[in-house]
Enzyme design. Structure first.
Site, PDB file in Angstrom:
ATOM      1  N   SER A 159      -4.682  -6.352   0.415  1.00 52.48           N
ATOM      2  CA  SER A 159      -3.994  -5.941  -1.029  1.00 52.48           C
ATOM      3  C   SER A 159      -5.351  -5.076  -1.654  1.00 52.48           C
ATOM      4  CB  SER A 159      -3.511  -7.027  -1.763  1.00 52.48           C
ATOM      5  OG  SER A 159      -2.707  -6.438  -2.967  1.00 52.48           O
ATOM      6  N   ASP A 285       7.149  -2.015   0.600  1.00 56.21           N
ATOM      7  CA  ASP A 285       6.196  -2.794  -0.238  1.00 56.21           C
ATOM      8  C   ASP A 285       6.407  -2.643  -1.818  1.00 56.21           C
ATOM      9  OD1 ASP A 285       3.854  -3.954  -1.419  1.00 56.21           O
ATOM     10  OD2 ASP A 285       2.581  -3.327   0.067  1.00 56.21           O
ATOM     11  N   HIS A 311       5.154  -6.931   0.873  1.00 57.20           N
ATOM     12  CA  HIS A 311       3.695  -6.898   0.332  1.00 57.20           C
ATOM     13  C   HIS A 311       2.927  -8.064   0.970  1.00 57.20           C
ATOM     14  CE1 HIS A 311       0.231  -5.655  -1.864  1.00 57.20           C
ATOM     15  NE2 HIS A 311       0.149  -6.941  -2.134  1.00 57.20           N
TER      16      HIS A 311
END
Length: 355
Positions: A159, A285, A311
């Site tokens: 991320s 995502d 995600h």
């Protein structure tokens, strides 16, 4: 799935370390009981058991007088070390960090999870936090680890940490060759589009989750440094755009949120990366819709965009699910990248010296 195959990548299936299952498809397929990007994001994070990992913590004094806490997994001497940069408000306790470090330990490899400023459980000292374009912080951490690592050094980022890692790889170009390969998972490659996605509808649940921990940290920072930013504007921030406008952008040298989200986005530097790198993003995502995923990168970069995964999810198996697909994919890419690339000059010289 969109792929850009670099010249060094010759295989149609990956080669994984001997300590893992030798049969692993590179294409993630979500289990039938786990439909949709939101469930594929939330269930791995909160409902699947995380493996136990025995971490050893070191505190590093930073050049600016601050500190960074690094949690280590100690493997066998001479084996590879896997460095993991966590996501927004993550830590070594995050599900993906524990899963990857457990797999690293099972291989006899070493691992390191450095905590971005303020994420190790103790407030940092300096008037700064961390951000998606923090390439200088990544550079300092990577170089310090490289100096003390005898074996191969691999870098992964998840991320926000994945975006920061990609920024460093692209900005450093060939100088990033101090790592042997890299993987970025669910990186917000286009921060503006990702920010828009997190600012409406059901996605606001993620925004509220982040602000729930970010705001108290900022209030504590104001106690350390009165007047550092506008307290009322902070408390009135209801989305990441407003938060970044008050805190992240001005604290880290950006004009405003628009400037930060543009200049810090990794999509700008994918064409400059020279180290074998996997960019793994699910098209569903919630943090970055698949239509905004970049379609091209340098020959050193493999773009892998499965339809599902959420995600940083990628759960597999029967309910309640397992977290082992992503660690195996990451370690398998590292192993394959080294196995298929051409040897560099130092390695050729070493081979010649040994007959």
């Amino acid at each position: 799935m969109c792929r850009s195959r670099p010249a060094w990548y010759r295989r149609t299936s990956i080669r994984v370390p001997a300590c893992t299952d030798s049969t692993l498809s590179t294409l993630y397929t979500a289990p039938l009981w786990l439909p949709g990007g939101h469930l594929q994001t939330m269930v791995p994070a909160v409902a699947i058991a995380k493996p136990a990992v025995a971490f050893r913590r070191e505190r590093w004094e930073a050049p600016d007088g601050d500190f960074v806490d690094v949690d280590f997994v100690d493997g066998k001497p001479g084996q590879p070390l896997v460095l993991l940069f966590h996501g927004l408000e993550g830590s070594s306790a995050s599900h993906y960090a524990r899963a990857l470090m457990a797999a690293v330990s099972a291989c006899g490899w070493s691992g390191a999870v450095p905590h971005f400023r303020g994420c190790s459980g103790e407030p940092n000292r300096a008037p700064r936090f961390y951000h998606s374009g923090d390439a200088n912080e990544v550079d300092w951490i990577v170089r310090r680890l490289r100096a003390r690592t005898q074996g191969r050094l691999y870098a992964a980022g998840v991320s926000l940490g994945g975006n920061a890692l990609l920024r460093w790889l692209g900005e450093s170009q060939s100088r990033a060759g101090i790592v042997d390969a890299a993987v970025a998972v669910s990186a917000p490659l286009d921060l503006a589009r990702g920010g828009e996605a997190l600012s409406s509808g059901v996605n606001m649940v993620y925004t509220r989750m982040f602000l729930k921990t970010l705001k108290p940290k900022c209030l504590a920072k104001l106690d350390q440094f009165p007047g550092l930013f506008d307290r009322d504007a902070l408390m009135n921030a209801r989305d990441l755009y407003a938060f970044d406008n008050v805190v992240t952008a001005p604290l880290h040298g950006y004009r405003d949120t628009d400037d930060y989200w543009d200049r810090a986005s990794a999509r700008h530097v994918l064409g400059d990366i020279a180290v074998p790198t996997l960019v793994l993003n699910a098209r569903n995502d919630p943090f970055l819709p698949g239509r905004y995923l970049p379609a091209s990168a340098s020959d050193a970069v493999t773009l892998e965009y499965p339809e599902h995964g959420g995600h940083v999810g990628f759960a597999v198996g029967n309910p309640p699910g397992r977290l082992d697909w992503l660690p195996r994919r990451i370690l398998g890419f590292f192993d394959a990248a080294v196995a298929t690339r051409a040897p560099d000059a130092d390695e050729l010289c070493e081979a010649a010296a040994h007959g």
